[in-house]
Design an enzyme around this catalytic site. Sequence first.
Site, PDB file in Angstrom:
ATOM      1  CE  LYS A 268     -75.833  28.738  45.944  1.00  0.00           C
ATOM      2  NZ  LYS A 268     -76.430  28.494  47.269  1.00  0.00           N
TER       3      LYS A 268
ATOM      4  CD  GLU B 161     -62.426  20.990  50.918  1.00  0.00           C
ATOM      5  OE1 GLU B 161     -62.994  19.938  51.315  1.00  0.00           O
ATOM      6  OE2 GLU B 161     -62.510  22.077  51.498  1.00  0.00           O
TER       7      GLU B 161
ATOM      8  CB  CYS C 207     -64.354  18.293  54.411  1.00  0.00           C
ATOM      9  SG  CYS C 207     -65.726  19.170  53.705  1.00  0.00           S
TER      10      CYS C 207
ATOM     11  CD  GLU D  56     -67.670  13.992  54.625  1.00  0.00           C
ATOM     12  OE1 GLU D  56     -68.276  14.056  53.530  1.00  0.00           O
ATOM     13  OE2 GLU D  56     -66.771  14.782  54.937  1.00  0.00           O
TER      14      GLU D  56
HETATM   15  C1  SIN Z   1     -63.765  21.834  55.343  1.00  0.00           C
HETATM   16  O1  SIN Z   1     -64.422  21.225  56.153  1.00  0.00           O
HETATM   17  O2  SIN Z   1     -64.011  21.740  54.140  1.00  0.00           O
HETATM   18  C2  SIN Z   1     -62.652  22.775  55.707  1.00  0.00           C
HETATM   19  C3  SIN Z   1     -61.982  22.486  56.958  1.00  0.00           C
HETATM   20  C4  SIN Z   1     -60.748  23.305  57.203  1.00  0.00           C
HETATM   21  O3  SIN Z   1     -60.419  24.248  56.495  1.00  0.00           O
HETATM   22  O4  SIN Z   1     -60.058  22.958  58.156  1.00  0.00           O
END
Ligand code: SIN
Length: 496
Positions: free
Chosen positions: A190, A268, A302, A398
């Site tokens: 998804k 993650e 992230c 964030e």
């Molecule tokens: C992410 O923002 O979750 C992944 C970033 C990355 O793989 O460098």
Amino acid sequence: MSDTFDIDLASSLREPTLLNHRNYINGQWKKAVSTDTYEVMNPATGQSITGVANSDAIDAVHAARSARQAFNSWQRTTHRERASLLEKWHGLIEQHMDDIACIMSSEQGKPLAESKGEIAYGASYVKWFAQMAMQLRGDILPDSVPGRQQTVEKRPVGVVAVITPWNFPLAMLARKIAPALAAGCTVVVKPAEDTPLTALAMAKLADMAGFPPGVINVITASREQTAIAVDAWLKDVHVKKISFTGSTQVGRYLAERAATSLKKLSLELGGNAPFIVFEDCDIDAAISGLLAAKLRNGGQTCVCPNRIYVANGIYDEFASRLVDKVAAMKVGDPFDEATQIGPMINQKAIDKITHHVQDAEENGGILLCGSTNAREGFFFEPVVIADANNKMALFSEETFGPVLPLFRFHTEHEAIEEANNTEYGLASYFYTQDHQRIHRVKRALQAGVIGVNEGAVASEVAPFGGVKASGYGREGSHYGLDDFLQLIYVCEGNLG
Ligand code: SIN
């Protein structure tokens, strides 16, 4: 609801069959059973690119059933067959890079060159796990009793539900699917509601590579319908694992719901990365590392630094040199070669970023460059904020946008304490030329990924994942395969 594609995008592709708006289930392109669709928007123009299937629980169940059936034979394929199909998929991704980049930049908004970079990055995981498939092996244990043989087999966990984010629509998909397939699992996917077209293009390429029907299934759904579709997988006893990248809030929900059927999980989740600039660093290197880490994908990453800690002795110099670079960055059309920062993904993102900047000003922050003045579309000029402090929302949340808040620190101890002063623990960065300090600080930082004098840390050979509220499980590297395997211990007795 539109059933056609944006004419400019469709006509720019060398391989138009990469554009799809139906679900990919059991090797076939299918409308949602309800026939409902939702619109995929181009964040740079605000225009619809096309309508895609708005799937619900019935479509999710069909996809899971197809993956379950395909698992019976896929798990028995040899490592050579799986590696060879992954290699073919890798070759096709590289061959069609220009087309996929156009699709990605249209729906996600990142500059075309960054889309190509992401495709190369994502493809590297497919290649890596093709090679890892060739190295799968178990163990023969020492005899604990005469006449007994004890072995360990590694078996695929089964059907895996893969739920991917919009910020890296191809790389995150590849980083999850490639190890699953290499291990002998089948997948239901998804993709994020904002960026389904890249995932559907990847499904098309997998189809062209020759993966058997049902090994990869992709369904799309709007934000409102996603929970309904994913709940069907959470309830499905045949779905043995969930691999998710996204917010900590959704990760917690998935973990709670997955507990009932004891599914394996890889999560993650969110980050709040500190970036520490010590007085003894190479300032030029620290600035270019910061820009690479922070402004990749317009700060919608992230692992991008959310809090920048600068030593008091170099604070003013660092701030002024940073502002020179940031203020010169070009924000605009992702298809313009000069663009360095494209649009943010949607209005919700703009609202959050704007709130963080305004809240920072209200709490004593000084804007050194950029502003919250509205620009048409989802564009946002990068902002550097001096005198950042812990009262600001951006200290604990964030931002996910091009905002660079500069916090001041006086001692190494203070920098480490503040860097770890967050519930998250995905990435941390620091710049220093003192080797003793490198040793001390890297041991003290609480993060799954640590960059030392380096801003671009991710690679297919390295394990990616967090600690604390940033989740668990690792993607990429030789550890990345383990999450898709289960260990079976076989004890053969009375062998004489
Ligand atoms: C992410 O923002 O979750 C992944 C970033 C990355 O793989 O460098």
